[in-house]
Design a protein around this motif. Structure first.
Motif, PDB file in Angstrom:
ATOM      1  N   LEU A   1       0.819  -1.213   0.000  1.00  0.00           N
ATOM      2  CA  LEU A   1       0.000   0.000   0.000  1.00  0.00           C
ATOM      3  C   LEU A   1       0.855   1.266   0.000  1.00  0.00           C
ATOM      4  N   LYS A   2       0.465   2.245  -0.789  1.00  0.00           N
ATOM      5  CA  LYS A   2       1.091   3.565  -0.738  1.00  0.00           C
ATOM      6  C   LYS A   2       0.600   4.252   0.538  1.00  0.00           C
ATOM      7  N   ASP A   3       1.518   4.788   1.332  1.00  0.00           N
ATOM      8  CA  ASP A   3       1.175   5.296   2.657  1.00  0.00           C
ATOM      9  C   ASP A   3       0.093   6.373   2.630  1.00  0.00           C
ATOM     10  N   LYS A   4       0.252   7.390   1.785  1.00  0.00           N
ATOM     11  CA  LYS A   4      -0.681   8.517   1.771  1.00  0.00           C
ATOM     12  C   LYS A   4      -1.871   8.267   0.847  1.00  0.00           C
ATOM     13  N   GLU A   5      -1.605   7.596  -0.276  1.00  0.00           N
ATOM     14  CA  GLU A   5      -2.679   7.365  -1.245  1.00  0.00           C
ATOM     15  C   GLU A   5      -3.641   6.278  -0.775  1.00  0.00           C
ATOM     16  N   GLY A   6      -3.098   5.242  -0.106  1.00  0.00           N
ATOM     17  CA  GLY A   6      -3.962   4.206   0.457  1.00  0.00           C
ATOM     18  C   GLY A   6      -4.423   3.143  -0.515  1.00  0.00           C
ATOM     19  N   TYR A   7      -3.656   2.912  -1.584  1.00  0.00           N
ATOM     20  CA  TYR A   7      -3.974   1.835  -2.519  1.00  0.00           C
ATOM     21  C   TYR A   7      -2.685   1.260  -3.085  1.00  0.00           C
TER      22      TYR A   7
ATOM     23  N   ALA B   1      -7.782  -4.725   3.955  1.00  0.00           N
ATOM     24  CA  ALA B   1      -7.622  -3.314   4.327  1.00  0.00           C
ATOM     25  C   ALA B   1      -8.588  -2.943   5.453  1.00  0.00           C
ATOM     26  N   LYS B   2      -9.811  -3.473   5.386  1.00  0.00           N
ATOM     27  CA  LYS B   2     -10.780  -3.194   6.459  1.00  0.00           C
ATOM     28  C   LYS B   2     -10.320  -3.803   7.783  1.00  0.00           C
ATOM     29  N   ASN B   3      -9.685  -4.979   7.709  1.00  0.00           N
ATOM     30  CA  ASN B   3      -9.115  -5.563   8.929  1.00  0.00           C
ATOM     31  C   ASN B   3      -8.077  -4.622   9.530  1.00  0.00           C
TER      32      ASN B   3
ATOM     33  N   ASP C   1     -15.059   7.189  -8.403  1.00  0.00           N
ATOM     34  CA  ASP C   1     -14.628   7.344  -7.015  1.00  0.00           C
ATOM     35  C   ASP C   1     -14.133   5.995  -6.510  1.00  0.00           C
ATOM     36  N   MET C   2     -13.121   6.020  -5.662  1.00  0.00           N
ATOM     37  CA  MET C   2     -12.568   4.773  -5.136  1.00  0.00           C
ATOM     38  C   MET C   2     -12.329   4.912  -3.633  1.00  0.00           C
ATOM     39  N   THR C   3     -12.681   3.860  -2.908  1.00  0.00           N
ATOM     40  CA  THR C   3     -12.390   3.821  -1.477  1.00  0.00           C
ATOM     41  C   THR C   3     -10.912   3.512  -1.293  1.00  0.00           C
ATOM     42  N   THR C   4     -10.227   4.337  -0.525  1.00  0.00           N
ATOM     43  CA  THR C   4      -8.803   4.132  -0.265  1.00  0.00           C
ATOM     44  C   THR C   4      -8.572   3.982   1.234  1.00  0.00           C
ATOM     45  N   HIS C   5      -7.386   3.489   1.576  1.00  0.00           N
ATOM     46  CA  HIS C   5      -7.085   3.231   2.982  1.00  0.00           C
ATOM     47  C   HIS C   5      -5.674   3.725   3.324  1.00  0.00           C
ATOM     48  N   PRO C   6      -5.531   5.038   3.536  1.00  0.00           N
ATOM     49  CA  PRO C   6      -4.221   5.594   3.878  1.00  0.00           C
ATOM     50  C   PRO C   6      -3.724   5.109   5.243  1.00  0.00           C
ATOM     51  N   LEU C   7      -2.422   5.207   5.429  1.00  0.00           N
ATOM     52  CA  LEU C   7      -1.783   4.772   6.672  1.00  0.00           C
ATOM     53  C   LEU C   7      -2.004   5.814   7.761  1.00  0.00           C
ATOM     54  N   VAL C   8      -2.388   5.365   8.962  1.00  0.00           N
ATOM     55  CA  VAL C   8      -2.513   6.276  10.100  1.00  0.00           C
ATOM     56  C   VAL C   8      -1.563   5.884  11.235  1.00  0.00           C
ATOM     57  N   ASP C   9      -1.195   4.613  11.308  1.00  0.00           N
ATOM     58  CA  ASP C   9      -0.253   4.149  12.328  1.00  0.00           C
ATOM     59  C   ASP C   9       1.060   3.774  11.641  1.00  0.00           C
TER      60      ASP C   9
END
Length: 287
Positions: A60-66, A167-169, A187-195
């Motif tokens: 996963l790309k940290d900021k982009e989330g995909y 990603a949801k996990n 539109d696309m659901t993405t999951h950027p890094l927070v931790d």
């Protein structure tokens, strides 16, 4: 080797949790180091990730989330991770080689322990294997779980939306968050890094395994860590873990990864305490 050339691409042969804690009820820990591999961080307060989640996190790309749109390997690689997880947890095994010593990829995958793992993806794959009669080969299961089959009767075995579910996990575990991004036409659901600490520790673990903590013997390595390196390579995300290395360390790390890739998987699977199913997955991806 010029660093810009990246990792050597290997042809993948034959293939184009809901829970933070995993119940160990019914675990088969008879395989030498199985308990150590399964519970090596059981007492740790750190977030525990499955092998599939670790590979996805590296990709996963940290900021982009995909993951990269150009990566066509990670989907199949994640299915390999699922089979290795089931093998390490003592849920599946290969049939006996027999007198003729059949190769790893021609032997059937058998149910060893049908107890649910507590992970939705793992249990879905386990259910498919449990209900399939006659048994199928490991190579076939990689294809079926990926949806790479011409047999319409086998399409029901495909695990769908694996990356999104993983990603949801990771969102539930506080590693990622969920956002919506507009890509001009959709539109696309993405999951950027927070931790960032979780990914930083993961990257350091991979780097240390091939640098400061290199043991020069795959059977002395933690099974999960060995699988992470080889399946991250098969998923074309391993180089992401080496991006921060100096040129000299990168060359050493790559040299040692190539040593692992060049192993005779058949021979390694015959050594004491070897998990044959795990080595069969390796054989399928580096052939």
């Amino acid at each position: 080797m010029n660093r810009s050339e990246g990792l050597i691409q290997r042809r993948i042969h034959g293939a184009s949790s809901a829970s933070n804690k995993v119940s160990d009820a019914g675990e088969d820990l008879s395989d030498g180091n199985a308990k150590q591999d399964y519970d090596h961080d059981a007492d740790s307060k750190e977030t525990r990730l499955t092998l599939m989640e670790e590979v996805l996190l590296l990709g996963l790309k940290d900021k982009e989330g995909y993951t990269s749109f150009w990566n066509d390997c990670i989907s199949t690689g994640l299915r390999g991770c699922i089979l290795v997880e089931l093998a390490i947890r003592g849920r599946v095994e290969l049939e006996k080689a027999g007198m003729r010593r059949r190769g790893l990829l021609t032997r059937k995958v058998l149910l060893k322990n049908g107890t649910p793992t507590g992970d939705v993806l793992l249990d879905e794959a386990l259910k498919h294997i449990k209900e399939t009669n006659p048994p199928e080969t490991l190579q076939s299961w990689i294809d079926y779980l990926s949806g790479e089959t011409w047999n319409p009767l086998k399409l029901r075995y495909q695990l769908k939306n694996v990356r999104e579910r993983l990603a949801k996990n990771l969102v539930e575990k506080g590693v990622l968050t969920t956002e919506k991004q507009n890509f001009l036409l959709f539109d696309m659901t993405t999951h950027p890094l927070v931790d960032s600490s979780t990914k930083t520790k993961l990257i350091k673990k991979v780097q240390d395994a091939v640098l400061s903590k290199w043991v020069n013997d795959p059977h002395r390595m933690d099974k999960r860590l060995l699988a992470l390196i080889l399946l991250a390579h098969a998923s074309d995300v391993l180089e992401n873990a080496f991006a921060s290395l100096s040129d000299d360390d990168y060359e050493v790390a790559m040299k040692r990864v190539r040593e692992l890739l060049d192993l005779d998987m058949e021979s390694e699977s015959l050594k004491p305490n070897a998990n044959e199913t795990m080595w069969a997955v390796f054989a399928a991806f580096v052939k």
